[in-house]
Design a protein around this motif. Structure first.
Motif, short mmCIF file in Angstrom:
data_model
loop_
_atom_site.label_atom_id
_atom_site.label_comp_id
_atom_site.label_asym_id
_atom_site.label_seq_id
_atom_site.Cartn_x
_atom_site.Cartn_y
_atom_site.Cartn_z
N GLN A 5 -29.78 9.96 28.02
CA GLN A 5 -30.32 10.07 29.36
C GLN A 5 -30.77 11.49 29.67
N GLN A 35 -33.57 4.41 31.58
CA GLN A 35 -32.57 5.47 31.43
C GLN A 35 -32.59 6.43 32.62
N LEU A 39 -29.53 6.99 35.26
CA LEU A 39 -29.02 8.35 35.52
C LEU A 39 -29.00 8.63 37.02
#
Length: 299
Positions: A5, A35, A39
């Motif tokens: 990430q 991703q 995050l």
């Protein structure tokens, strides 16, 4: 939070575009978007805002970018250090040594080692006796040449590599400059040119003079062997220097005379942190030094 990430986030931040970042990463655009979304959900903040066809970092995204880049840089450095640890032919040795060994000994042993290991790099650190031990204990250097060899120290250990004789050095034309040898007490009335406080040769010379029955009169002090040698050659006093510090050519040189009473020597050793494994490249160099000086002693 995953490293992947962070990689994706930093690449998108630099490109300001998910598609371009995905192409550079050789992954699907949807994988990058997923991703980044995960995050942001984990952090509970928006890292990007849409600006036309591009993405722009939010203020908190800009703060996070600095931290993420630092983390990835540290990780890259750690991976490089591991590779160097595993491959001694591509590593770097952080080596400390006193100034008095810089003229001849260090260049000689490093050149001899690099003939066998030409790709190994060195990072040098010159310093005084106590600072070399301190830097070694702190982990700023891997190994240190030291003189004299510490008799006892809880945090460092090592081996004596050689014992070196110290000579009297006198101005050219001095009444004793042509003597084959002298007793040190013959210099009792002379002004001495000594190393400054903190340099290991100073207490060696001072102790030798006291063993000869006098305390040296200090005329001048210096911090480099070249300075000591030059001042003596210029007639400013006398001193004692090890032979390794006397390999020098030039128009102004002091006379060198052996001292027979008392015998004045210093030990030179190599030290490392106790109870800690050396990086492989430093271990190879350490073993090389033991062989190198053993062969010199028996040669």
């Amino acid at each position: 939070m995953e490293l992947r990430q962070l990689y994706y986030f930093v690449r998108v931040a630099r490109k300001e575009h998910v598609t371009q970042a995905a192409e550079e990463l050789h992954v699907a655009q949807s994988a990058v978007s997923r991703q980044i979304h995960q995050l942001e959900e984990e952090l509970g903040v928006k890292l990007f805002v849409q600006k036309g066809r591009n993405l722009q970092l939010t203020p908190v995204g800009g703060l996070f970018l600095k931290r993420a880049e630092a983390i990835l840089q540290d990780l890259e450095k750690a991976v490089t250090e591991i590779h160097e640890f595993l491959d001694p032919e591509k590593g770097e040795i952080r080596l400390g040594f006193p100034h008095s060994l810089g003229n001849s000994l260090i260049p000689q042993v490093v050149a001899a080692f690099r003939k066998q290991h030409p790709n190994v790099k060195f990072r040098f650190n010159q310093g005084k006796y106590n600072s070399l031990i301190r830097d070694l204990v702190k982990g700023d250097i891997d190994l240190a040449f030291i003189s004299p060899m510490p008799s006892e120290h809880d945090q460092v250990s090592g081996e004596v590599l050689l014992t070196e004789e110290l000579y009297a050095i006198l101005p050219p034309g001095h009444s004793l400059s042509e003597a084959e040898h002298i007793s040190l007490n013959q210099l009792a009335e002379e002004d001495f040119v000594l190393f400054s406080e903190g340099y290991s040769l100073r207490p060696i010379v001072w102790d030798a003079c006291e063993r000869a029955g006098f305390s040296p009169k200090i005329g001048f002090e210096g911090e480099e062997t070249d300075t000591i040698r030059g001042l003596v050659a210029a007639g400013m006093g006398v001193s004692l220097l090890p032979e390794l510090a006397l390999y020098h050519t030039g128009p102004l040189q002091p006379a060198k005379v052996r001292i027979t009473h008392p015998n004045v020597t210093r030990t030179i050793g190599i030290i490392r942190r106790s109870n800690e494994r050396l990086p492989l490249v430093a271990k190879v160099f350490y073993s090389f030094l033991l062989r190198y000086f053993h062969s010199k002693e028996n040669g």
